[in-house]
Design a protein around this motif. Structure first.
Motif, PDB file in Angstrom:
ATOM      1  N   VAL A 194       0.759  -1.131   0.010  1.00 16.88           N
ATOM      2  CA  VAL A 194      -0.062  -0.030  -0.148  1.00 16.88           C
ATOM      3  C   VAL A 194       0.798   1.386  -0.033  1.00 16.88           C
ATOM      4  O   VAL A 194       1.903   1.550   0.817  1.00 16.88           O
ATOM      5  CB  VAL A 194      -0.943   0.224   1.396  1.00 16.88           C
ATOM      6  N   PHE A 195       0.816   2.090  -0.969  1.00 19.37           N
ATOM      7  CA  PHE A 195       1.551   3.286  -1.219  1.00 19.37           C
ATOM      8  C   PHE A 195       0.732   4.595  -1.784  1.00 19.37           C
ATOM      9  O   PHE A 195      -0.360   4.285  -2.153  1.00 19.37           O
ATOM     10  CB  PHE A 195       2.653   3.007  -2.085  1.00 19.37           C
ATOM     11  N   LYS A 196       1.496   5.807  -1.478  1.00 20.17           N
ATOM     12  CA  LYS A 196       0.840   7.081  -1.754  1.00 20.17           C
ATOM     13  C   LYS A 196       2.058   7.568  -2.876  1.00 20.17           C
ATOM     14  O   LYS A 196       3.135   7.292  -2.909  1.00 20.17           O
ATOM     15  CB  LYS A 196       0.812   8.031  -0.778  1.00 20.17           C
ATOM     16  N   THR A 197       1.449   8.259  -3.881  1.00 17.43           N
ATOM     17  CA  THR A 197       2.283   8.646  -4.773  1.00 17.43           C
ATOM     18  C   THR A 197       2.295  10.283  -4.796  1.00 17.43           C
ATOM     19  O   THR A 197       0.943  10.648  -4.949  1.00 17.43           O
ATOM     20  CB  THR A 197       2.042   8.081  -6.350  1.00 17.43           C
ATOM     21  N   SER A 198       3.589  10.901  -5.035  1.00 13.85           N
ATOM     22  CA  SER A 198       3.252  12.400  -4.936  1.00 13.85           C
ATOM     23  C   SER A 198       3.115  13.059  -6.318  1.00 13.85           C
ATOM     24  O   SER A 198       3.045  12.230  -7.318  1.00 13.85           O
ATOM     25  CB  SER A 198       4.532  13.064  -4.190  1.00 13.85           C
ATOM     26  N   VAL A 199       2.766  14.225  -6.426  1.00 13.96           N
ATOM     27  CA  VAL A 199       2.569  14.883  -7.454  1.00 13.96           C
ATOM     28  C   VAL A 199       3.691  14.597  -8.658  1.00 13.96           C
ATOM     29  O   VAL A 199       3.897  14.518  -9.688  1.00 13.96           O
ATOM     30  CB  VAL A 199       2.226  16.304  -7.572  1.00 13.96           C
ATOM     31  N   ALA A 200       5.010  14.609  -7.738  1.00 13.13           N
ATOM     32  CA  ALA A 200       6.223  14.599  -8.619  1.00 13.13           C
ATOM     33  C   ALA A 200       6.473  12.829  -8.974  1.00 13.13           C
ATOM     34  O   ALA A 200       7.493  12.755  -9.807  1.00 13.13           O
ATOM     35  CB  ALA A 200       7.576  15.099  -7.880  1.00 13.13           C
ATOM     36  N   GLY A 201       5.802  12.212  -8.497  1.00 15.06           N
ATOM     37  CA  GLY A 201       6.026  10.624  -9.069  1.00 15.06           C
ATOM     38  C   GLY A 201       6.515   9.966  -7.918  1.00 15.06           C
ATOM     39  O   GLY A 201       6.894   8.629  -8.187  1.00 15.06           O
ATOM     40  N   ARG A 202       7.045  10.486  -6.814  1.00 13.87           N
ATOM     41  CA  ARG A 202       7.764   9.586  -5.928  1.00 13.87           C
ATOM     42  C   ARG A 202       6.781   8.965  -4.971  1.00 13.87           C
ATOM     43  O   ARG A 202       5.779   9.367  -4.820  1.00 13.87           O
ATOM     44  CB  ARG A 202       8.518  10.436  -4.997  1.00 13.87           C
ATOM     45  N   GLU A 203       7.067   7.585  -4.816  1.00 12.10           N
ATOM     46  CA  GLU A 203       6.245   6.720  -4.096  1.00 12.10           C
ATOM     47  C   GLU A 203       6.827   6.682  -2.635  1.00 12.10           C
ATOM     48  O   GLU A 203       8.035   6.561  -2.428  1.00 12.10           O
ATOM     49  CB  GLU A 203       6.161   5.379  -4.696  1.00 12.10           C
ATOM     50  N   GLN A 204       5.766   6.537  -1.877  1.00 16.42           N
ATOM     51  CA  GLN A 204       6.079   6.389  -0.167  1.00 16.42           C
ATOM     52  C   GLN A 204       5.259   4.925  -0.026  1.00 16.42           C
ATOM     53  O   GLN A 204       3.963   5.107   0.122  1.00 16.42           O
ATOM     54  CB  GLN A 204       5.679   7.261   0.566  1.00 16.42           C
ATOM     55  N   VAL A 205       6.028   3.972   0.401  1.00 18.16           N
ATOM     56  CA  VAL A 205       5.220   2.722   1.056  1.00 18.16           C
ATOM     57  C   VAL A 205       4.842   3.092   2.573  1.00 18.16           C
ATOM     58  O   VAL A 205       5.394   3.440   3.252  1.00 18.16           O
ATOM     59  CB  VAL A 205       6.042   1.561   0.923  1.00 18.16           C
ATOM     60  N   LEU A 206       3.420   2.842   2.706  1.00 17.65           N
ATOM     61  CA  LEU A 206       2.815   3.082   3.713  1.00 17.65           C
ATOM     62  C   LEU A 206       2.759   1.863   4.624  1.00 17.65           C
ATOM     63  O   LEU A 206       2.946   1.911   5.889  1.00 17.65           O
ATOM     64  CB  LEU A 206       1.294   3.522   3.663  1.00 17.65           C
ATOM     65  N   HIS A 207       2.480   0.686   3.914  1.00 14.55           N
ATOM     66  CA  HIS A 207       2.492  -0.717   4.673  1.00 14.55           C
ATOM     67  C   HIS A 207       2.615  -1.745   3.766  1.00 14.55           C
ATOM     68  O   HIS A 207       2.184  -1.724   2.418  1.00 14.55           O
ATOM     69  CB  HIS A 207       1.825  -0.677   5.930  1.00 14.55           C
ATOM     70  N   HIS A 208       2.825  -3.055   4.258  1.00 14.35           N
ATOM     71  CA  HIS A 208       2.430  -4.083   3.551  1.00 14.35           C
ATOM     72  C   HIS A 208       1.771  -5.041   4.222  1.00 14.35           C
ATOM     73  O   HIS A 208       1.478  -4.923   5.490  1.00 14.35           O
ATOM     74  CB  HIS A 208       4.094  -5.207   3.439  1.00 14.35           C
ATOM     75  N   VAL A 209       0.957  -5.678   3.581  1.00 12.06           N
ATOM     76  CA  VAL A 209      -0.338  -6.541   4.040  1.00 12.06           C
ATOM     77  C   VAL A 209      -0.324  -7.880   3.595  1.00 12.06           C
ATOM     78  O   VAL A 209      -0.191  -8.271   2.400  1.00 12.06           O
ATOM     79  CB  VAL A 209      -1.613  -5.847   3.512  1.00 12.06           C
ATOM     80  N   GLY A 210      -0.491  -8.697   4.497  1.00 13.95           N
ATOM     81  CA  GLY A 210      -0.356 -10.162   4.253  1.00 13.95           C
ATOM     82  C   GLY A 210      -1.768 -11.040   4.654  1.00 13.95           C
ATOM     83  O   GLY A 210      -2.709 -10.287   4.876  1.00 13.95           O
ATOM     84  N   PRO A 211      -1.568 -12.283   4.374  1.00 13.27           N
ATOM     85  CA  PRO A 211      -3.048 -13.208   4.538  1.00 13.27           C
ATOM     86  C   PRO A 211      -3.427 -12.863   5.853  1.00 13.27           C
ATOM     87  O   PRO A 211      -3.183 -12.782   6.972  1.00 13.27           O
ATOM     88  CB  PRO A 211      -2.413 -14.609   4.722  1.00 13.27           C
ATOM     89  N   GLY A 212      -5.047 -12.621   5.848  1.00 13.19           N
ATOM     90  CA  GLY A 212      -5.781 -12.461   6.882  1.00 13.19           C
ATOM     91  C   GLY A 212      -5.622 -10.863   7.526  1.00 13.19           C
ATOM     92  O   GLY A 212      -6.436 -10.452   8.334  1.00 13.19           O
ATOM     93  N   GLN A 213      -5.055 -10.148   6.599  1.00 16.14           N
ATOM     94  CA  GLN A 213      -5.113  -8.554   7.039  1.00 16.14           C
ATOM     95  C   GLN A 213      -5.926  -7.738   5.873  1.00 16.14           C
ATOM     96  O   GLN A 213      -5.987  -8.331   4.868  1.00 16.14           O
ATOM     97  CB  GLN A 213      -3.772  -7.973   7.080  1.00 16.14           C
ATOM     98  N   SER A 214      -6.626  -6.902   6.578  1.00 11.23           N
ATOM     99  CA  SER A 214      -7.249  -5.976   5.593  1.00 11.23           C
ATOM    100  C   SER A 214      -6.569  -4.670   5.137  1.00 11.23           C
ATOM    101  O   SER A 214      -5.675  -4.255   5.734  1.00 11.23           O
ATOM    102  CB  SER A 214      -8.855  -5.511   6.248  1.00 11.23           C
ATOM    103  N   PHE A 215      -7.158  -3.819   4.255  1.00 14.25           N
ATOM    104  CA  PHE A 215      -6.583  -2.622   3.687  1.00 14.25           C
ATOM    105  C   PHE A 215      -7.570  -2.014   3.047  1.00 14.25           C
ATOM    106  O   PHE A 215      -8.646  -2.595   2.724  1.00 14.25           O
ATOM    107  CB  PHE A 215      -5.167  -2.737   2.693  1.00 14.25           C
ATOM    108  N   ASN A 216      -7.326  -0.667   3.094  1.00 16.40           N
ATOM    109  CA  ASN A 216      -8.330   0.467   2.518  1.00 16.40           C
ATOM    110  C   ASN A 216      -9.776   0.265   3.405  1.00 16.40           C
ATOM    111  O   ASN A 216     -10.862   0.694   2.706  1.00 16.40           O
ATOM    112  CB  ASN A 216      -8.646   0.165   1.040  1.00 16.40           C
ATOM    113  N   ASP A 217      -9.481   0.140   4.449  1.00 14.02           N
ATOM    114  CA  ASP A 217     -10.920   0.088   5.563  1.00 14.02           C
ATOM    115  C   ASP A 217     -11.500   1.354   5.262  1.00 14.02           C
ATOM    116  O   ASP A 217     -12.682   1.407   5.355  1.00 14.02           O
ATOM    117  CB  ASP A 217     -10.437  -0.290   6.838  1.00 14.02           C
TER     118      ASP A 217
END
Length: 161
Positions: free
Chosen positions: A86-109
């Motif tokens: 799960v990551f965000k991308t800046s206007v300049a195109g740089r990515e920042q990883v927020l977290h990694h999600v594995g089995p049994g975990q939710s995201f975008n809650d």
């Protein structure tokens, strides 16, 4: 406004593949996956079965986008197998990883609950299967079974501490 994804298999913005297929339910025990998640772990078997019936298993190849920042959320995403970045991308195109999600975990809650746009992008790090509980079904289930809402409040409160 971000571009909307094309049909399954078409490239998303940035040229990343958005290939996905709905998997046969027999291959993945949706109830067992959901049982591992704090929102659903305390539910009686009959209620968990009702939730599981509404989940859709979607598979993604390595590098495929699950969704992009700014898109409307399909629902609650719970990883059944594989891993998601799960990551965000800046206007300049740089990515920042927020977290990694594995089995049994939710995201975008947050987007699943409030109906707003996805606050970040998500990408499969390897072949990945995800259970998606559509937002309308999730909200209806929470009204019908308040124990789900209690699980949501409990987990979100823990994350805020």
């Amino acid at each position: 406004m971000p571009s909307r994804p094309g049909p399954p298999g078409s490239p998303g913005a940035g040229g990343r593949a958005r290939a996905r297929r709905v998997s046969p339910r027999a291959a993945i025990d949706v109830a067992a996956i959901l049982r591992r998640h704090p929102y659903f772990e305390a539910l009686p078997a009959s209620v968990l079965a009702d939730v599981a019936r509404r989940g859709q298993v979607v598979t993604y190849g390595r590098g495929a986008l699950v969704f992009q920042q700014g898109e409307r959320a399909a629902g609650l995403y719970v990883v059944a197998a594989g891993a998601v970045r799960v990551f965000k991308t800046s206007v300049a195109g740089r990515e920042q990883v927020l977290h990694h999600v594995g089995p049994g975990q939710s995201f975008n809650d947050v987007a699943a609950f409030d109906g707003g746009p996805c606050p970040a992008s998500a990408q499969a790090l390897e072949p990945t299967a995800i259970v998606v509980v559509p937002r309308p079904a999730l909200l209806a289930l929470m009204q019908r079974y308040p124990a789900i809402a209690v699980g949501v409040v409990r987990l979100l409160s823990t994350r805020l501490r």
